[in-house]
Design a protein around this motif. Structure first.
Motif, PDB file in Angstrom:
ATOM      1  N   SER A  65      68.219   8.978  30.942  1.00 26.55           N
ATOM      2  CA  SER A  65      68.376   8.594  29.330  1.00 26.55           C
ATOM      3  C   SER A  65      66.834   8.826  28.845  1.00 26.55           C
ATOM      4  N   GLY A  66      66.715   9.303  27.419  1.00 22.07           N
ATOM      5  CA  GLY A  66      65.436   9.505  26.943  1.00 22.07           C
ATOM      6  C   GLY A  66      65.480   9.914  25.547  1.00 22.07           C
ATOM      7  N   LYS A  67      64.355  10.483  25.089  1.00 21.55           N
ATOM      8  CA  LYS A  67      64.421  11.156  23.753  1.00 21.55           C
ATOM      9  C   LYS A  67      63.928  12.503  23.757  1.00 21.55           C
ATOM     10  N   PHE A  68      64.200  13.040  22.408  1.00 22.28           N
ATOM     11  CA  PHE A  68      63.818  14.512  22.603  1.00 22.28           C
ATOM     12  C   PHE A  68      63.239  14.887  21.024  1.00 22.28           C
ATOM     13  N   ALA A  69      62.606  15.701  20.838  1.00 22.82           N
ATOM     14  CA  ALA A  69      62.161  16.340  19.654  1.00 22.82           C
ATOM     15  C   ALA A  69      62.240  17.862  19.721  1.00 22.82           C
ATOM     16  N   TRP A  70      62.944  18.328  18.716  1.00 20.70           N
ATOM     17  CA  TRP A  70      63.238  19.758  18.704  1.00 20.70           C
ATOM     18  C   TRP A  70      62.630  20.540  17.377  1.00 20.70           C
ATOM     19  N   ARG A  71      61.776  21.341  17.697  1.00 21.79           N
ATOM     20  CA  ARG A  71      61.249  22.055  16.398  1.00 21.79           C
ATOM     21  C   ARG A  71      61.575  23.613  16.610  1.00 21.79           C
ATOM     22  N   GLN A  72      62.388  24.148  15.843  1.00 20.25           N
ATOM     23  CA  GLN A  72      62.847  25.638  15.903  1.00 20.25           C
ATOM     24  C   GLN A  72      62.331  26.333  14.652  1.00 20.25           C
ATOM     25  N   HIS A  73      61.507  27.212  14.914  1.00 20.79           N
ATOM     26  CA  HIS A  73      60.745  28.201  13.728  1.00 20.79           C
ATOM     27  C   HIS A  73      61.083  29.672  13.991  1.00 20.79           C
ATOM     28  N   GLY A  74      62.045  30.305  13.581  1.00 22.83           N
ATOM     29  CA  GLY A  74      62.496  31.685  13.908  1.00 22.83           C
ATOM     30  C   GLY A  74      62.966  31.734  15.185  1.00 22.83           C
ATOM     31  N   ALA A  75      62.103  32.575  15.966  1.00 26.86           N
ATOM     32  CA  ALA A  75      62.573  32.944  17.381  1.00 26.86           C
ATOM     33  C   ALA A  75      62.092  31.894  18.338  1.00 26.86           C
ATOM     34  N   ARG A  76      61.031  31.181  17.848  1.00 28.71           N
ATOM     35  CA  ARG A  76      60.435  30.273  18.768  1.00 28.71           C
ATOM     36  C   ARG A  76      61.119  28.707  18.599  1.00 28.71           C
ATOM     37  N   THR A  77      61.136  28.150  19.717  1.00 30.25           N
ATOM     38  CA  THR A  77      61.550  26.884  20.027  1.00 30.25           C
ATOM     39  C   THR A  77      60.627  26.032  20.817  1.00 30.25           C
ATOM     40  N   ASP A  78      60.246  24.891  20.302  1.00 29.60           N
ATOM     41  CA  ASP A  78      59.731  23.754  21.063  1.00 29.60           C
ATOM     42  C   ASP A  78      60.469  22.415  21.367  1.00 29.60           C
ATOM     43  N   VAL A  79      60.364  22.440  22.519  1.00 31.10           N
ATOM     44  CA  VAL A  79      61.229  20.759  22.796  1.00 31.10           C
ATOM     45  C   VAL A  79      60.262  19.976  23.611  1.00 31.10           C
ATOM     46  N   THR A  80      60.079  18.460  23.161  1.00 32.81           N
ATOM     47  CA  THR A  80      59.599  17.476  23.910  1.00 32.81           C
ATOM     48  C   THR A  80      60.384  16.609  24.200  1.00 32.81           C
ATOM     49  N   LEU A  81      60.474  16.197  25.491  1.00 31.89           N
ATOM     50  CA  LEU A  81      60.925  15.190  26.098  1.00 31.89           C
ATOM     51  C   LEU A  81      60.224  14.096  26.398  1.00 31.89           C
ATOM     52  N   SER A  82      60.993  12.921  26.006  1.00 31.33           N
ATOM     53  CA  SER A  82      60.209  11.641  26.177  1.00 31.33           C
ATOM     54  C   SER A  82      61.236  10.516  26.899  1.00 31.33           C
ATOM     55  N   SER A  83      60.362   9.565  27.355  1.00 29.17           N
ATOM     56  CA  SER A  83      61.165   8.433  27.904  1.00 29.17           C
ATOM     57  C   SER A  83      61.555   7.611  26.926  1.00 29.17           C
ATOM     58  N   PRO A  84      62.364   6.534  27.383  1.00 26.63           N
ATOM     59  CA  PRO A  84      63.173   5.747  26.149  1.00 26.63           C
ATOM     60  C   PRO A  84      61.826   5.165  25.478  1.00 26.63           C
ATOM     61  N   LEU A  85      60.794   4.857  26.065  1.00 29.36           N
ATOM     62  CA  LEU A  85      59.819   4.153  25.167  1.00 29.36           C
ATOM     63  C   LEU A  85      58.943   5.184  24.366  1.00 29.36           C
ATOM     64  N   GLY A  86      59.420   6.301  24.458  1.00 24.35           N
ATOM     65  CA  GLY A  86      58.734   7.281  23.520  1.00 24.35           C
ATOM     66  C   GLY A  86      57.664   8.145  24.322  1.00 24.35           C
ATOM     67  N   GLN A  87      57.138   7.971  25.556  1.00 24.48           N
ATOM     68  CA  GLN A  87      56.111   8.540  26.358  1.00 24.48           C
ATOM     69  C   GLN A  87      56.369   9.894  26.471  1.00 24.48           C
ATOM     70  N   THR A  88      55.803  10.938  26.197  1.00 20.22           N
ATOM     71  CA  THR A  88      56.036  12.046  26.450  1.00 20.22           C
ATOM     72  C   THR A  88      56.019  12.544  27.858  1.00 20.22           C
ATOM     73  N   ILE A  89      57.223  13.231  28.237  1.00 18.30           N
ATOM     74  CA  ILE A  89      57.194  13.577  29.739  1.00 18.30           C
ATOM     75  C   ILE A  89      56.723  14.970  29.967  1.00 18.30           C
ATOM     76  N   ALA A  90      57.690  15.718  29.101  1.00 16.51           N
ATOM     77  CA  ALA A  90      57.512  17.215  29.411  1.00 16.51           C
ATOM     78  C   ALA A  90      57.619  17.939  28.083  1.00 16.51           C
ATOM     79  N   THR A  91      57.292  19.264  27.906  1.00 17.86           N
ATOM     80  CA  THR A  91      57.517  20.028  26.899  1.00 17.86           C
ATOM     81  C   THR A  91      57.889  21.333  27.208  1.00 17.86           C
ATOM     82  N   ILE A  92      58.792  22.048  26.628  1.00 11.76           N
ATOM     83  CA  ILE A  92      58.985  23.415  26.740  1.00 11.76           C
ATOM     84  C   ILE A  92      59.011  24.255  25.332  1.00 11.76           C
ATOM     85  N   ALA A  93      58.394  25.361  25.753  1.00  8.28           N
ATOM     86  CA  ALA A  93      57.937  26.357  24.666  1.00  8.28           C
ATOM     87  C   ALA A  93      58.900  27.734  24.785  1.00  8.28           C
TER      88      ALA A  93
END
Length: 207
Positions: A65-93
């Motif tokens: 389980s965890g959290k995510f942030a999704w930023r989609q602008h045109g053809a670009r997508t940025d995803v941030t995956l975080s722990s349940p406490l909000g610590q950033t684990i990984a990013t996908i661009a």
């Protein structure tokens, strides 16, 4: 340490709270705004939410389980995956022709196919390419046609075998927006030794 292990070793209390919140979303009654289809597709969206993932590999059940942030602008997508406490684990661009996965201080990994890259890096399939549509209530159905979900028609099987259920909807808008999406898939060639996977997505905030 792999991303999956980092998430597994997050606070057990926090993980329990996350599962409880997700379970609440599962049992709370949904009152759709209307039976209209979702709003027109937007090229720019910013969303935050939670993921609950259950999968079986080699007969063994795994849960994340965890959290995510999704930023989609045109053809670009940025995803941030975080722990349940909000610590950033990984990013996908993701940009046209390339996806880059970055985990902590490790060297970034890149590949032309974001879904293959996420499977390799995470150890389970995160359907980033599909989520560009799903988070807005759209999908490409098994017959290749464009599907637009609604409270009256919330289920579809996608062209790549995901069974989607748009379980509940955000309130207060002129047109419905997804609040919770359940995605399931059985064994598939691109998923390696994953026998089946279920992903629950809950959208907390966004535009």
């Amino acid at each position: 340490m792999p991303v999956t292990r980092l998430i597994h070793t997050a606070s057990l209390a926090a993980m329990a709270a996350t599962f409880a919140a997700l379970a609440g979303c599962a049992t709370a009654p949904s009152t759709p705004v209307s039976n209209a289809v979702v709003a027109p597709y937007a090229d720019t969206i910013d969303l935050d939410g939670r993921l609950s993932v259950n999968y079986v590999r080699d007969g063994k059940q795994e849960s994340i389980s965890g959290k995510f942030a999704w930023r989609q602008h045109g053809a670009r997508t940025d995803v941030t995956l975080s722990s349940p406490l909000g610590q950033t684990i990984a990013t996908i661009a993701v940009t046209p022709g390339e996806a880059v996965f970055k985990e902590g201080s490790n060297p970034p990994r890149s590949a032309p196919d974001v879904d293959a890259l996420s499977m390799q890096a995470l150890g389970w399939p995160l359907p980033v390419s599909g989520l560009r549509d799903w988070l807005q209530g759209y999908a490409v159905a098994a017959d290749g046609k464009r599907f637009a979900a609604s409270p009256a028609q919330p289920k579809v099987t996608t062209r790549d075998g995901w069974q989607l259920d748009f379980v509940s909807w955000q309130q207060g808008g002129a047109t419905p927006k997804p609040l919770r999406i359940d995605a399931r898939r059985g064994a598939g060639g691109a998923d390696g030794d994953i026998e089946r996977i279920e992903i629950r997505i809950v959208i907390d905030a966004g535009s």
